[in-house]
Write a protein that holds these residues in place. Structure first.
Motif, PDB file in Angstrom:
ATOM      1  N   UNK A 442       6.040  -5.487   0.000  1.00  0.00           N
ATOM      2  CA  UNK A 442       4.754  -6.017  -0.478  1.00  0.00           C
ATOM      3  C   UNK A 442       3.785  -4.959  -1.009  1.00  0.00           C
ATOM      4  N   UNK A 443       4.252  -3.738  -1.228  1.00  0.00           N
ATOM      5  CA  UNK A 443       3.378  -2.695  -1.769  1.00  0.00           C
ATOM      6  C   UNK A 443       2.585  -1.950  -0.732  1.00  0.00           C
ATOM      7  N   UNK A 444       2.660  -2.350   0.546  1.00  0.00           N
ATOM      8  CA  UNK A 444       1.828  -1.749   1.584  1.00  0.00           C
ATOM      9  C   UNK A 444       0.630  -2.636   1.874  1.00  0.00           C
ATOM     10  N   UNK A 445      -0.020  -2.449   3.035  1.00  0.00           N
ATOM     11  CA  UNK A 445      -1.028  -3.434   3.444  1.00  0.00           C
ATOM     12  C   UNK A 445      -2.232  -3.471   2.508  1.00  0.00           C
ATOM     13  N   UNK A 446      -2.541  -2.365   1.817  1.00  0.00           N
ATOM     14  CA  UNK A 446      -3.690  -2.375   0.909  1.00  0.00           C
ATOM     15  C   UNK A 446      -3.411  -3.206  -0.337  1.00  0.00           C
ATOM     16  N   UNK A 447      -2.145  -3.461  -0.652  1.00  0.00           N
ATOM     17  CA  UNK A 447      -1.769  -4.205  -1.858  1.00  0.00           C
ATOM     18  C   UNK A 447      -1.088  -5.531  -1.539  1.00  0.00           C
ATOM     19  N   UNK A 448      -0.919  -5.827  -0.257  1.00  0.00           N
ATOM     20  CA  UNK A 448      -0.094  -6.968   0.154  1.00  0.00           C
ATOM     21  C   UNK A 448      -0.657  -8.310  -0.301  1.00  0.00           C
ATOM     22  N   UNK A 449      -1.935  -8.366  -0.626  1.00  0.00           N
ATOM     23  CA  UNK A 449      -2.526  -9.645  -1.021  1.00  0.00           C
ATOM     24  C   UNK A 449      -2.167 -10.039  -2.448  1.00  0.00           C
ATOM     25  N   UNK A 450      -1.567  -9.128  -3.206  1.00  0.00           N
ATOM     26  CA  UNK A 450      -1.275  -9.411  -4.614  1.00  0.00           C
ATOM     27  C   UNK A 450       0.174  -9.847  -4.782  1.00  0.00           C
ATOM     28  N   UNK A 451       0.389 -10.991  -5.449  1.00  0.00           N
ATOM     29  CA  UNK A 451       1.736 -11.537  -5.633  1.00  0.00           C
ATOM     30  C   UNK A 451       2.650 -10.581  -6.393  1.00  0.00           C
ATOM     31  N   UNK A 452       2.093  -9.780  -7.311  1.00  0.00           N
ATOM     32  CA  UNK A 452       2.919  -8.927  -8.161  1.00  0.00           C
ATOM     33  C   UNK A 452       3.650  -7.854  -7.368  1.00  0.00           C
ATOM     34  N   UNK A 453       3.200  -7.590  -6.126  1.00  0.00           N
ATOM     35  CA  UNK A 453       3.853  -6.569  -5.313  1.00  0.00           C
ATOM     36  C   UNK A 453       4.776  -7.167  -4.250  1.00  0.00           C
ATOM     37  N   UNK A 454       4.876  -8.500  -4.180  1.00  0.00           N
ATOM     38  CA  UNK A 454       5.713  -9.165  -3.165  1.00  0.00           C
ATOM     39  C   UNK A 454       7.144  -9.270  -3.710  1.00  0.00           C
TER      40      UNK A 454
END
Length: 815
Positions: A442-454
């Protein structure tokens, strides 16, 4: 009764082929055949022209001559696309002559999509590829079927990439191949390895090099290498060796085919321009470097193969393995920077075991003469450089994990066990692996909210799988380890492409501006999207600027130069002007001992200078220059600037530096280095590369490619977010590791500072020292050839040497 001769280990058709040429199979070739038949992996170290490539393929030919079964038998992996093309050409001919029913094909980034698709369903017996293309093959669901029949893997020029990120990627691919085809045998090939032990570890299946057989070939005749000094004088400064253009042109006239190696792409273009300007016979001279288009490079290769060129100006793109038998002279313009690299280049000449390679080295300045002399000494003593090794990179591991998810859902425990069988990742802890896995998830917790990194998720069986098919296409379009500087395509209005220029240089050009590229003078017509539209012109042109990585001076060569410098008994081997230069240095200041750091201070042109003669390479000197000028600011010494080369660092300011030791305190420097790196562009530049390799940012989308500016903008935004919210992010850690090694060379910087603490000698001088001139002439240089300021400084020093030859040595200042 006479004893019967031992039966040949080769099939009859191969034996007849050798007999027809009057050849005998060489011992190292038989040893590689024997290792293969025993099922033992092997590393072959054998000189260029000794039949090394045939030794790698002989087991393949023997296997397939006896049993030409369908399917992929041998995978050949090289670091260069040009090398795979050369091997395909040179392997196909003997296969046809032997009458063997063996198919050979290449698969690189230049191979068409249709051929790639067909190769996965109907592969050749021998597939020639690169680490990146192999990684993509392994990301397909049909990889187990493709590699089921694999019996042999050959890694050529293993010294060239095993210790870097491409070696990390290939080691991970080899581990996966071991799982898919555990019965295959590995072979590594090289002509220029100083210490075999780490390469045997890297080639092994569990990091245990003693299980890999070490095979060495018989050395051929020693190379015939000359250091050429036109008119008996070596320039004080510079690195282009332009002063020798007439001698180079004369050599081209006298030889069938000359390869002229330059250390940078910009210098290659400049050299071609210089040679054409003094080529009244219009001898055909070409150019070859990595920024030229595939079409241009292929035309140069074809012209060489057909004997239509007399010389080719080239860069490291042709360092490795390309076998052009008509090359009878290699010229190295500028310093060799390393003995292994020099030997590799020299080996392109007279590429046969029974003939010595012939080469010239033309040093660009006096330090480069010392470097060339030391390189020849090391070659004569068979002492090659050893490359630094470091743990496997996390961004490469992230890319591999994503590739494995694209192939099939995977079990994390099994993949971790597989990854840690490789030498680069054998010390990777499970928690570190899980951190990288979490980043891919998921990109790491700082980026996890963004679908593009899931990108991946766990399914009901606990296996990790790709979360959406679009991520598979995204991975395949963007996978790869080589991240070039942002580029623009240079083309004519009719669409013909000449190659690529770095975007930073292209952005400085407007309509009507001129530059020289691919041997042509070009005028800019327009910039359309990411294309620079040009036309041929007769106007004078400037030379393109390339910011590619700077070729580092090897540590072992640096040590040799220091030893030579300090030993007056060795100076008799040097030209008279260099002997005078070093003798003047000994009189006016000091020739530093091999383990000593000489620091000189003096006033010149109203500025106070401090010059460190440390021989630790340009990258380390650049970093130290940044740090010292910061410390000078803090100490109120009003710094003005600094310049450096591979041998010396000069800083200068408005106030005298009485205590250099205070500016070089290693403990203070370590903390300041970290603070400086955290806020410097170097870390952002390193982050851009790891973000692309790790899959966080895509270079390409379907139907279009991002410009370098777009990629940089994206990575800079993400970098700032992570620095604020997740400073221990996997990719920030990877960027720090890259910046502190490749860009800053922290190891050499630490070595320099430790030497300063223990052995620093400070000389306070009344004027510029002879040893300082090569670095000082860089100050204020506004053109390739220097200018009046450079000529004035050299004239001033030569006058001092002539008029003050009886001046006693300057006194030491205690540190």
């Amino acid at each position: 009764m006479a004893p019967r001769p031992a039966p040949s280990p080769l099939p009859a058709r191969i034996e007849r082929w050798f007999d027809a040429r009057g050849w005998q199979v060489r011992p190292h070739q038989l040893a590689m055949l024997d290792a293969h038949r025993r099922g033992q992996d092997a590393l072959l170290i054998s000189s260029t022209g000794s039949g090394k490539t045939l030794a790698g393929f002989l087991p393949t030919l023997a296997d397939l001559a006896d049993d030409p079964a369908e399917g992929l038998h041998t995978l050949y992996i090289s670091p260069l696309k040009a090398l795979t093309n050369d091997i395909e050409r040179n392997l196909s001919a003997p296969i046809a002559e032997m009458g063997l029913p063996i198919s050979v094909e290449s698969r690189t980034g230049d191979t068409s999509g249709a051929v790639k698709a067909r190769q996965r369903t109907k592969p050749p017996h021998i597939l020639l590829t690169t680490p990146e293309s192999l990684s993509l093959l392994l990301s397909h669901p049909d990889a187990p079927r493709l590699f089921l029949s694999l019996r042999r893997v050959i890694v050529d020029e293993v010294h060239a990439f095993a210790h870097g990120k491409r070696g990390d990627l290939l080691a991970l691919c080899l581990a996966r191949l071991n799982a898919l085809a555990p019965g295959h045998v590995r072979a590594g090939l090289s002509a220029t390895i100083g210490d075999p032990a780490p390469y045997r570890d890297w080639l092994s299946r569990a990091g245990r090099g003693e299980e890999v057989a070490l095979v060495t070939g018989k050395d051929g005749p020693p190379p015939d290498i000359r250091i050429v000094v036109p008119e008996g004088r070596v320039p004080w400064s510079g690195h282009s060796a332009r002063y020798a253009a007439h001698q180079v042109m004369e050599a081209v006239r006298e030889h069938r085919l000359t390869l002229i190696f330059c250390n940078t792409r910009g210098l290659a273009e400049l050299t071609l321009q210089e040679l054409w300007a003094i080529n009244p016979d219009n001898l055909p001279i070409g150019i070859f470097h990595g920024s030229l288009s595939l079409e241009v490079r292929q035309r140069a290769e074809q012209a060489i193969a057909e004997g239509r060129l007399r010389a080719l100006v080239c860069t490291s793109a042709l360092d490795l393995g390309v076998d052009w038998g008509d090359v009878d002279l290699v010229i190295q313009l500028g310093a060799p920077k390393g003995t292994a690299r020099l030997l590799q280049r020299i080996g392109r000449s007279n590429h046969r075991a029974d003939m010595p390679s012939k080469a010239w080295i033309i040093p660009g300045n006096r330090f480069e003469y010392l470097e060339a002399r030391c390189a020849l000494d090391a070659i004569a003593e068979r002492q090659l450089d050893t490359e630094p090794w470091r743990p496997g990179a996390w961004d490469v591991l992230a890319q591999h994990i994503m590739g494995m998810a694209c192939a099939a859902p995977f079990d994390a425990d099994a993949l971790y066990a597989e990854v840690t069988t490789t030498a680069p990742y054998r010390d990777l802890t499970r928690s570190q692996f899980d951190r990288v896995l979490g980043f891919v998830r998921n990109g790491g917790y700082a980026l996890a909210a963004y679908d593009r990194f899931q990108r991946i998720r766990q399914n009901a069986d606990g296996l990790w799988e790709v979360s959406h098919p679009r991520f598979i296409g995204q991975y395949r379009m963007n996978a790869g380890i080589i991240v070039e500087a942002p580029m623009v395509t240079v083309r004519f209005r009719n669409g013909r492409k000449l190659g690529q220029l770095e975007e930073g240089f292209g952005a400085t050009l407007g309509p009507g501006d001129t530059f020289r590229f691919s041997g042509l003078d070009l005028e800019v017509e327009a910039m359309v999207d990411n294309d620079l539209i040009v036309r041929a012109t007769r106007k004078s042109a400037i030379i393109p600027s390339y910011s590619g990585t700077r070729m580092a001076l090897s540590t072992s060569l640096s040590d040799r130069v220091r030893a030579l410098l300090h030993d007056p008994g060795e100076h008799d081997r040097l030209p008279s002007d260099i002997r005078e230069w070093l003798a003047a240095q000994a009189r006016f200041s000091r020739l530093p001992a091999a383990d000593e750091l000489l620091v000189e201070t003096f006033e010149h042109k109203g500025l106070h200078h401090m010059v460190l003669h440390s021989f630790e390479g340009w990258n380390a000197h650049q970093s130290l220059g940044m740090l010292i000028t910061q410390r000078m600011e803090q100490c109120g010494l009003d710094p003005v600037g600094f310049v450096s080369n591979d041998y010396s660092l000069a800083v200068y300011g408005l106030k005298p530096i009485a205590d250099p030791g205070a500016l070089l305190d290693p403990e203070v420097m370590d903390e300041e280095l970290r603070r400086w790196l955290d806020r410097s562009y170097l870390l952002k530049r390193a982050f851009r590369e790891v973000a692309v390799i790790g899959g966080l940012v895509e270079r390409q989308h379907p139907g279009k490619r991002k410009t370098g500016k777009q990629v940089t903008f994206s990575t800079d935004l993400i970098y700032d977010v992570l620095q604020r919210h997740e400073p221990d992010h996997v990719l920030l850690r990877a960027a720090w590791a890259d910046a502190s090694t490749k860009l800053v060379e922290v190891g050499r910087l630490a070595r320099l500072l430790e030497r300063a603490r223990a052995t620093m000698v400070h000389r306070d001088l009344p004027h510029v020292s002879p040893l300082s001139v090569p670095v000082l002439v860089i100050i204020g240089r506004e053109s390739v050839s220097g200018g009046a300021a450079e000529e004035e400084l050299i004239a001033e020093l030569e006058a001092i040497i002539a008029e003050e030859s009886d001046v006693p040595a300057a006194g030491s200042v205690p540190v």
